[in-house]
Design a protein around this motif. Structure first.
Motif, PDB file in Angstrom:
ATOM      1  N   LEU A   1      38.172  -9.044   3.766  1.00  5.86           N
ATOM      2  CA  LEU A   1      39.526  -9.401   4.202  1.00  5.86           C
ATOM      3  C   LEU A   1      40.288 -10.142   3.114  1.00  5.86           C
ATOM      4  CD1 LEU A   1      38.938 -10.502   7.927  1.00  5.86           C
ATOM      5  CD2 LEU A   1      40.122  -8.442   7.118  1.00  5.86           C
ATOM      6  N   GLY A   2      39.580 -10.886   2.293  1.00  4.34           N
ATOM      7  CA  GLY A   2      40.237 -11.652   1.236  1.00  4.34           C
ATOM      8  C   GLY A   2      40.500 -10.875  -0.026  1.00  4.34           C
ATOM      9  N   LEU A   3      40.116  -9.598  -0.066  1.00  4.77           N
ATOM     10  CA  LEU A   3      40.288  -8.803  -1.282  1.00  4.77           C
ATOM     11  C   LEU A   3      41.763  -8.647  -1.683  1.00  4.77           C
ATOM     12  CD1 LEU A   3      38.850  -7.207  -3.462  1.00  4.77           C
ATOM     13  CD2 LEU A   3      38.937  -5.186  -1.973  1.00  4.77           C
ATOM     14  N   PRO A   4      42.699  -8.382  -0.764  1.00  2.75           N
ATOM     15  CA  PRO A   4      44.109  -8.282  -1.182  1.00  2.75           C
ATOM     16  C   PRO A   4      44.638  -9.559  -1.834  1.00  2.75           C
ATOM     17  CG  PRO A   4      43.823  -7.339   0.988  1.00  2.75           C
ATOM     18  CD  PRO A   4      42.543  -8.041   0.664  1.00  2.75           C
TER      19      PRO A   4
ATOM     20  N   PHE B   1      46.325 -12.405  -6.948  1.00  2.00           N
ATOM     21  CA  PHE B   1      46.307 -13.479  -7.942  1.00  2.00           C
ATOM     22  C   PHE B   1      45.709 -13.045  -9.278  1.00  2.00           C
ATOM     23  CE2 PHE B   1      46.678 -16.135  -4.106  1.00  2.00           C
ATOM     24  CZ  PHE B   1      47.744 -16.944  -4.496  1.00  2.00           C
ATOM     25  N   LEU B   2      44.822 -12.059  -9.258  1.00  4.35           N
ATOM     26  CA  LEU B   2      44.139 -11.679 -10.497  1.00  4.35           C
ATOM     27  C   LEU B   2      44.775 -10.490 -11.206  1.00  4.35           C
ATOM     28  CD1 LEU B   2      40.372 -12.038  -9.490  1.00  4.35           C
ATOM     29  CD2 LEU B   2      41.854 -13.683 -10.655  1.00  4.35           C
ATOM     30  N   ALA B   3      45.578  -9.717 -10.487  1.00  2.51           N
ATOM     31  CA  ALA B   3      46.191  -8.557 -11.116  1.00  2.51           C
ATOM     32  C   ALA B   3      47.214  -9.016 -12.154  1.00  2.51           C
ATOM     33  CB  ALA B   3      46.866  -7.687 -10.058  1.00  2.51           C
ATOM     34  N   PRO B   4      47.283  -8.334 -13.311  1.00  2.62           N
ATOM     35  CA  PRO B   4      48.257  -8.745 -14.345  1.00  2.62           C
ATOM     36  C   PRO B   4      49.680  -8.552 -13.857  1.00  2.62           C
ATOM     37  CG  PRO B   4      47.271  -6.630 -14.900  1.00  2.62           C
ATOM     38  CD  PRO B   4      46.502  -7.166 -13.716  1.00  2.62           C
ATOM     39  N   GLY B   5      50.548  -9.516 -14.176  1.00  2.00           N
ATOM     40  CA  GLY B   5      51.942  -9.434 -13.768  1.00  2.00           C
ATOM     41  C   GLY B   5      52.716  -8.464 -14.636  1.00  2.00           C
ATOM     42  N   GLY B   6      53.846  -8.000 -14.161  1.00  6.14           N
ATOM     43  CA  GLY B   6      54.658  -7.051 -14.906  1.00  6.14           C
ATOM     44  C   GLY B   6      56.132  -7.300 -14.643  1.00  6.14           C
TER      45      GLY B   6
END
Length: 318
Positions: free
Chosen positions: A13-16, A21-26
């Protein structure tokens, strides 16, 4: 009570949140339209109220879909009530005579004259069906003996095989010794608490190298009990005619050596009474291990997630 087969999957459930938070911003690329501040405020203000609900739904719906999919993966279920399975710890082999004399029509069934085999099929199939909890096998013999059904808890399948038996598939002689010998072979490595052979014959042993008394002695040494059924209106010694006469004396000796009972059966009703008596001598257990079975509910959250995903896709496409 609701439970989950794999509750540890709820950690997904906490994966999204983790991806957020960890995905690189763009930064969005492309051209921008510059408008005066008052005009932009007017444009954005008029559209904000109409699109706020849609924007919130587009953010919440994927999270709800993810939660439903994780719930489905966790395996929601409820325990279904199940009756205890009867267990007896007994292996029982029926050794049935299929020699040529079994075609004699000297038995009655439902007011009609029938062959000996027809009477045995009708009563024997019913007897086997009632053996829930026993592991039942079937050996047939004529000139030769063979296993028609390996010992199994599926008594209905054995009963079906009995109802389909025909004369001639094992030869037309009467090889009692091999019939019992093959039955003992199937019980040799059995882990059951009790081994039982029910031998039915309507003739005299006239094939095979061993004698019926020899194989009965072997059964006694193996701890296997033998019950015998002497089938036929006439027994050897009661008439000068030997054809169609059953060797009741030998079958009695086999039962005595094998620690069982011998049943003299002259009519179909005698056969039914023998089956009822055998049911008392070798009783079927009525209680035992209970199996846990579940009603699986994973389909419902998965279906709801699919419907929400479909609705979200249609809304985006529109």
């Amino acid at each position: 009570m609701l439970e989950f087969a794999d509750p540890w999957l709820f950690v997904l459930l906490g994966l999204p949140v983790l991806v957020y938070f960890l995905a690189p911003g763009g930064s969005p690329g492309g051209s921008a339209l510059i408008v005066p501040e008052g005009v932009s405020r007017h444009i954005l203000g008029g559209a904000a109220h109409g699109s706020a609900a849609i924007w919130d739904m587009r953010r919440v719906a994927p999270l709800l879909i993810w939660a439903l999919l994780v719930t489905a993966l966790a395996g929601p279920r409820v325990l279904a009530p199940q009756q205890a399975l009867p267990m007896s710890g007994r292996d029982l082999i029926l050794a049935l005579d299929l020699s040529g004399s079994m075609v004699r029509e000297d038995f009655a069934l439902d007011g009609k004259q029938v062959t000996r085999l027809d009477a045995v099929k009708a009563v024997g199939a019913g007897f086997v069906k009632a053996r829930a909890g026993d592991r039942v096998g079937l050996v047939v013999f004529g000139s030769e003996a063979y296993v028609a059904a390996a010992p199994t808890f599926d008594t209905d399948s054995v009963a079906q095989i009995i109802s389909e038996l025909v004369i001639g598939i094992s030869g037309r002689a009467t090889n009692i010794s091999d019939g019992v010998g093959i039955s003992l072979k199937r019980l040799e490595n059995s882990d059951a608490q009790t081994g039982v052979i029910i031998l039915l014959s309507d003739g005299a042993n006239n094939a095979g190298a061993a004698t019926p008394r020899d194989v009965a002695g072997l059964a006694s040494r193996m701890g296997v009990r033998i019950h015998t059924i002497a089938l036929g209106p006439v027994a050897l010694g009661e008439t000068e005619e030997k054809r169609g006469a059953v060797d009741a004396q030998t079958l009695q000796a086999m039962a005595d050596i094998g620690g069982g009972e011998m049943f003299r059966v002259r009519t179909t009703e005698d056969l039914r009474e023998a089956a009822r008596t055998l049911d008392g001598l070798e009783p079927t257990a009525r209680s035992g291990l209970s199996a846990q079975a579940y009603d699986e509910l994973w389909l419902w959250p998965a279906l709801l997630a699919g419907l929400l995903g479909l609705g979200l896709g249609l809304r985006s496409w529109a």
